[in-house]
Design an enzyme around this catalytic site. Structure first.
Site: not given
Ligand SMILES: Cc1ncc(C[n+]2csc(CCOP(=O)(O)OP(=O)(O)O)c2C)c(N)n1
Ligand SMILES: [Mg+2]
Lengths: 327, 353
Positions: A60, A129
């Site tokens: 990322e 998450h």
């Protein structure tokens, strides 16, 4: 008007903008050959090829930075974060590079880049998450932050974000991709960034929400109506910059405000709204601004615990009644 | 490391390759950077410059040799030790000095300071303060070149300290994976602030890291401007023609502390003196004189010109105005901020002083 899912609406926005402007490309994990982790980019690789739909390794930080660099020299990247939980690894790039390049250079760069992907809790994914990241980005001057609540808004706002010359964080709800809604067909369905939308007019209390949280707000407004409380509902659409004009117009009318978000309370969107509203509109308020947020703890896994952490319509109703002194 | 017994001249073969005209130019560029920064150090001491200020003194051979191997259309980016790179890429001494003093005439209109010089018109993209954080940006420039098939090359400088960052590893992997026209130059000046390479990297032969990415790696004596020039020329050609990235370790040394506030107590005076015997400016000067490619008078003349340019820059910068407070809200977004009206979030009222 077509009826489209959120997923299809976002896909259309990217498709149209890629067709319109050769400089627009999509990059991220699994955006191409896998057709998107959430299938938002479905079909784009087949249509545009590997040059413009770029699969990345699980890195990322670097692909965020590659996008920022490419935007500095004239391209218009869309960077997909598989989910914004993982965008934390790219925060340095977004925070230190994307948001600051214009200022640090004395205005010599545009950074026309969009970081988009699912944000917030989905269903039983536990702590790592299930994060609502909007307030972190909102804290950073130089970024714009958008979080649509309907497929139609999703399309119009994403197109605007892609055409914008500043970096835009575009936060989608992980659990709304299948939601269906009316989406204008027009190619030029582009909604202005920085403008809130009055979803429901009312005179007794202003309920402010956005993205998935807006569902609880709308449900609460309907329930409150049956109870004789006429709520005005505002969908922020853009979280930074905040459309204080629309909010002020409403508060001057209702004198009461409840803010709703699915993120943590500390330094959250509601905290900012409450500050600004009391600072600018103190004399109009008949009650303290009240916020409804996720509980101040990492998200647990179990279904009942997760549900207890997330704000729901009942919380919004209770808050609206409290600021109306109707308990 | 620069070999101790190496005579105080540049490499003979590389010197031939570079030739008389170019080497004369290289020396003048190095002299300008050196004299400019010496002047900046004095201005700092006098209080006219503040903030972090990292001098490039001792490392000039790397930027001068490297940028001398590029075409104007090629992109350059570096970290905060950026005065030299900026001067070589069209930021005038006046603009750099004015930026150091926080003046509106500066290379970033007084918004960046020492660490953030920019000149996008000549494709110099800064000037970055987060160690390693600009390496992905460089990779993005190279990505854009490949995307648009433009044939330009990106040269990315960073310290050996930055090399340990994840940003380095991720970026080089992408560059090799995607065949990007990038050249990554580790300016190994032996220290990251007070930490020597031996206490920060598990290996000392840094170009070896290229192997892990399946790219070419090369070590070069960064004190010899001719060797740097030849090395970067090879890498730039590889990038331009074969679309392959290269990792280069340029071994060099900074003669001053990490920044203006660092007395550099972590190393001995002997060590510094030994390195100074291989001052890139001395090497180039001796080479030109020995080959009669320049006379002592000429060299002295260039040096005086460099000093004059630095003095002129300092005078210009000191006389320049600060940025206007009425422009405070500019350059945050494409549209200027209007926060006072917009959201009542700042009770500050600042009058133009
Ligand atoms: C991410 C980050 N961590 C720490 C710092 C503080 N810092 C600034 S320069 C520096 C040393 C970097 O050394 P190196 O990369 O070798 O470059 P050099 O200063 O030698 O040119 C450190 C630790 C920083 N700016 N950014
Ligand atoms: Mg170093």
């Amino acid at each position: 008007m077509a009826k489209l899912s959120f997923r299809e609406a976002l896909n259309q926005a990217m498709d149209e903008e890629m067709a319109r402007d050769e400089r627009v490309f999509l990059m991220g994990e699994e955006v191409g050959h896998y057709d998107g982790a959430y299938k938002v980019s479905q079909g784009l690789l087949a249509k545009y090829g590997e040059r413009r739909v770029v699969d990345t390794p699980i890195t990322e930080l670097s692909f965020a930075g590659v996008g920022i660099g490419a935007s500095m020299v004239g391209l218009r990247p869309i960077i997909e974060m598989m989910t914004f939980n993982f965008c934390i690894l790219a925060l340095d790039q977004i925070w230190n590079n994307a948001a600051k390049m214009r200022l640090m250079s004395g205005g010599q760069y545009n950074v026309p880049i969009v970081f988009r992907g699912p944000n917030g809790a989905a269903h039983m994914l536990s702590a790592q998450h299930s994060q609502a990241t909007e307030n972190w980005f909102c804290n950073v001057p130089g970024l714009k932050v958008v979080s649509p609540a309907t497929p139609g808004d999703g399309k119009g706002l994403l197109k605007a974000a892609i055409r914008d010359d500043d970096p835009v964080i575009f936060l989608e709800s992980e659990i709304m991709y299948n939601d269906v809604g009316e989406v204008p067909d027009a190619e030029d369905h582009v909604l202005a960034l920085g403008k809130a939308h009055v979803v429901r007019e009312g005179k007794d209390v202003t309920l402010i929400g956005y993205s998935h949280g807006l569902k609880a707000v709308v449900a609460a407004a309907e329930a409150l109506a049956k109870d004789g409380i006429d709520a005005e509902v505002i969908d922020l659409r853009t979280l930074r910059p905040l459309d204080m004009e629309t909010i002020a117009r409403s508060v001057r009318k209702t004198h009461r405000v409840v803010t709703v978000e699915e993120g943590w309370p500390f330094g959250g969107i509601g905290a900012e709204l409450a500050y600004r509203i009391q600072h600018a509109l103190f004399e109009y308020l008949d009650a303290p601004v009240t916020r409804v947020t996720q509980l101040d703890m990492p998200m647990p896994y179990a279904e009942n615990l997760e549900a207890a952490c997330l704000p729901n319509a009942r919380d919004v109703i209770a808050a609206a009644r409290a600021v109306s002194y109707r308990t | 490391m620069a070999k101790t017994e190496q005579a105080a001249t540049c490499d003979a073969e590389a010197t031939e390759q570079v030739g008389r005209e170019k080497l004369r130019g290289f020396l003048q560029q190095m002299q300008l950077i050196r004299r400019f920064e010496e002047r900046a150090a004095r201005e700092y001491a006098s209080g006219r410059i503040s903030g972090f200020c990292h001098l490039y003194i001792g490392q000039e051979g790397v930027a001068v040799g490297a940028l001398g191997a590029l075409e104007p259309r090629d992109h350059v980016i570096t970290a905060y030790r950026d005065h030299g790179h900026a001067l070589l890429r069209g930021c005038t001494p006046r603009a750099v000095m004015a930026e150091l003093m926080g003046k509106v005439t500066g290379a970033a209109r007084g918004r960046g300071g020492s660490m953030h010089m920019f000149n996008p018109e000549q494709r110099f993209h800064g000037g970055h303060g987060i160690v390693g954080g600009h390496i992905p940006l460089a990779t993005g420039f190279a990505f854009a070149s490949a995307y648009e098939q433009r044939g330009d090359v990106t040269l990315c400088f960073f310290g050996e300290g930055a090399m340990n960052q994840g940003a380095f590893y991720e970026s080089l992997n992408l560059a090799s994976l995607w065949n990007l026209p990038a050249v990554y130059v580790i300016e190994n000046n032996q220290y990251a602030m007070g930490t020597p390479l031996s206490r920060a990297s598990a290996i000392s032969d840094l170009a070896m890291k290229a192997t892990a990415f399946g790219m070419e790696g090369e070590v070069v004596d960064g004190m010899d401007v001719t060797l740097v020039n030849a090395c970067i020329a090879r890498a730039a050609k590889r990038a331009r023609e074969e679309h392959r990235p290269t990792l280069i370790e340029a071994r060099c040394y900074r003669f001053r502390g990490h920044s203006m506030s660092d007395p550099a107590k972590y190393r001995t005076k002997d060590e510094v003196d030994e390195r100074k015997a291989h001052d890139p400016i001395t090497l180039a000067t001796h080479t030109l004189l020995e080959r009669k490619w320049a006379s002592e008078d000429e060299v002295k003349g260039w040096d005086d010109e460099a000093k004059d340019a630095a003095a002129d820059a300092a005078e210009f910068a000191a006389d320049s105005p600060q940025p206007s407070l009425s422009d405070l809200g500019r350059y945050v977004y494409a549209e200027p901020l209007s926060w006072r009206l917009d959201d009542a979030m700042t009770p500050h009222v600042r009058e133009e002083g």
